[in-house]
Structures are given as C-alpha cells and as structure tokens.
Enzyme design. Structure first.
Site, PDB file in Angstrom:
ATOM      1  N   ILE A 245       3.016   7.112  -1.724  1.00 19.21           N
ATOM      2  CA  ILE A 245       4.368   7.848  -1.549  1.00 19.21           C
ATOM      3  C   ILE A 245       4.185   8.222  -3.036  1.00 19.21           C
ATOM      4  O   ILE A 245       4.737   9.670  -3.138  1.00 19.21           O
ATOM      5  CB  ILE A 245       5.470   6.923  -1.449  1.00 19.21           C
ATOM      6  CG1 ILE A 245       5.344   6.604   0.138  1.00 19.21           C
ATOM      7  CG2 ILE A 245       6.669   7.721  -1.720  1.00 19.21           C
ATOM      8  CD1 ILE A 245       6.273   5.464   0.492  1.00 19.21           C
TER       9      ILE A 245
ATOM     10  N   VAL B 228       0.779  -1.130   0.146  1.00 18.65           N
ATOM     11  CA  VAL B 228       0.073   0.188  -0.132  1.00 18.65           C
ATOM     12  C   VAL B 228       0.802   1.087  -0.092  1.00 18.65           C
ATOM     13  O   VAL B 228       0.610   2.232  -0.669  1.00 18.65           O
ATOM     14  CB  VAL B 228      -0.967   0.051   1.168  1.00 18.65           C
ATOM     15  CG1 VAL B 228      -1.818   1.108   1.434  1.00 18.65           C
ATOM     16  CG2 VAL B 228      -1.717  -0.922   1.297  1.00 18.65           C
ATOM     17  N   CYS B 229       1.764   1.160   0.746  1.00 18.51           N
ATOM     18  CA  CYS B 229       2.811   2.325   0.855  1.00 18.51           C
ATOM     19  C   CYS B 229       3.495   3.025  -0.352  1.00 18.51           C
ATOM     20  O   CYS B 229       3.226   4.390  -0.489  1.00 18.51           O
ATOM     21  CB  CYS B 229       3.959   2.180   1.992  1.00 18.51           C
ATOM     22  SG  CYS B 229       3.454   1.474   3.413  1.00 18.51           S
ATOM     23  N   PRO B 230       3.642   2.315  -1.427  1.00 19.94           N
ATOM     24  CA  PRO B 230       4.235   2.998  -2.497  1.00 19.94           C
ATOM     25  C   PRO B 230       3.328   3.794  -3.194  1.00 19.94           C
ATOM     26  O   PRO B 230       3.193   4.581  -4.188  1.00 19.94           O
ATOM     27  CB  PRO B 230       4.802   1.935  -3.414  1.00 19.94           C
ATOM     28  CG  PRO B 230       4.533   0.677  -2.773  1.00 19.94           C
ATOM     29  CD  PRO B 230       4.181   0.704  -1.314  1.00 19.94           C
TER      30      PRO B 230
END
Length: 179
Positions: A55, A50-52
């Site tokens: 970002i 999920v993070c990328p």
C-alpha cells in the site's frame, strides 16, 4: 475469477480518503473516475505485515500513475473505520494519496471471484481497467507474497501504447511491428 476482456463489475463502496474526520469518508464507484484508467488492488486484511509494504509503495508511485491518467484504488474486506484507524496509526499509510475502499460485504471481491476460500478475505489481486471499464490486466499473488508495483506501472505503460510489447518492454523502448 473475472478475467481479461470482461467488464469490471459495478461497485459503490465507502472509502477512507484522508485522515480529516470531516472529509475522510466518501462513496466511490465506477463513475467516480469516469474516463480514466483504474488500477484497483486488493489486500487481505488491515493491520497486517505484508499489506502495508504494498500500500505504501502504491502511495509512493501514485503520481506516476496519475501522470498516465490512471486512478489507483486500494481495497480490502475491512470497514472504512478500520481503514481510517490504520491510516492514522501506521506512519507509512498516514498520507496516502488514494482511496482505501471498504468491501465489508465482500460484494466486489465476490463479483471478481477473488475471495480466498480458506481465509474468507480478498486475495492479493491487482486489476488494470481501461477507460471503457474493460479488464486489461489481472495479477493475483499468494496471501504471503507482496506484488511488484513497478511491474503494474510497466504493464499500464504497455497497455497504453496499444501496440505489441515484447517481454521486459519498458516505456520509451520500441514496440514490435507485425509482419
């Protein structure tokens, strides 16, 4: 958890700011962007799923934040070396226009009260901090749910009007007048 109206904690963290090994690492602190709005967002761990997506989205709209005199800062509990490796190995993160801060000692995450007690990582938290260092917006989502970057931008716009903004207000719309 640190909340609206409170002073954002002092910090000085190593950051990955590029992919150039000669200039990649810098110290970033409260005074680095003195006089600007800060949009500080945390993600749990590098090299995740999920993070990328978040970002990369902050990277795509970074110019819109910059046009509003706001500096985007991203952070996790990973080291600056892990941030660099992730930037180099993930096509969507390769040319990020903002620093990736390394809160490896978890000092800033702890001061903000956003360490997840079960996982020991920073929660998916977003802060908008005004030029005087005061927290004006906080949002935290579940570790499995990505945030809406356009909503962060909308809230920044609303805060910068210094007016009363109704539900779903968008930049350019009328604000409310107190009777």
């Amino acid at each position: 958890m640190l909340n609206i109206g409170q002073k954002f904690p002092a910090f000085n963290l190593k950051a990955a700011v590029s992919n150039d090994i000669k200039t990649v690492f810098q110290d970033i602190g409260n005074d680095t962007y003195k006089g600007k709005w800060l949009v500080m967002f945390f993600w749990p761990k590098d090299f995740t799923f999920v993070c990328p997506t978040e970002i990369a989205e902050f990277g795509k709209v970074n110019k819109e934040f910059a046009d509003r005199d706001a500096q985007v800062l991203g952070a996790s509990i990973d080291s600056e070396f892990v941030h660099l490796a992730w930037r180099q190995n993930h096509k969507d993160l390769n040319n990020l226009p903002f620093p990736m801060l390394a809160d490896i000692k978890r000092e800033l995450s702890s001061a903000l009260g956003i360490l997840d007690p079960a996982e020991g990582v920073a929660q998916r938290a977003t802060y908008i901090v005004d030029p005087q260092g005061i927290v004006r917006f906080v949002m935290v989502t579940d570790l499995n749910v990505g945030r809406n970057v356009k909503e962060v931008l909308r809230v920044l716009d609303a805060l910068q009007t210094d007016e009363l903004c109704p539900c779903n207000w968008e930049k350019g719309q009328d604000t409310l007048k107190a009777a």
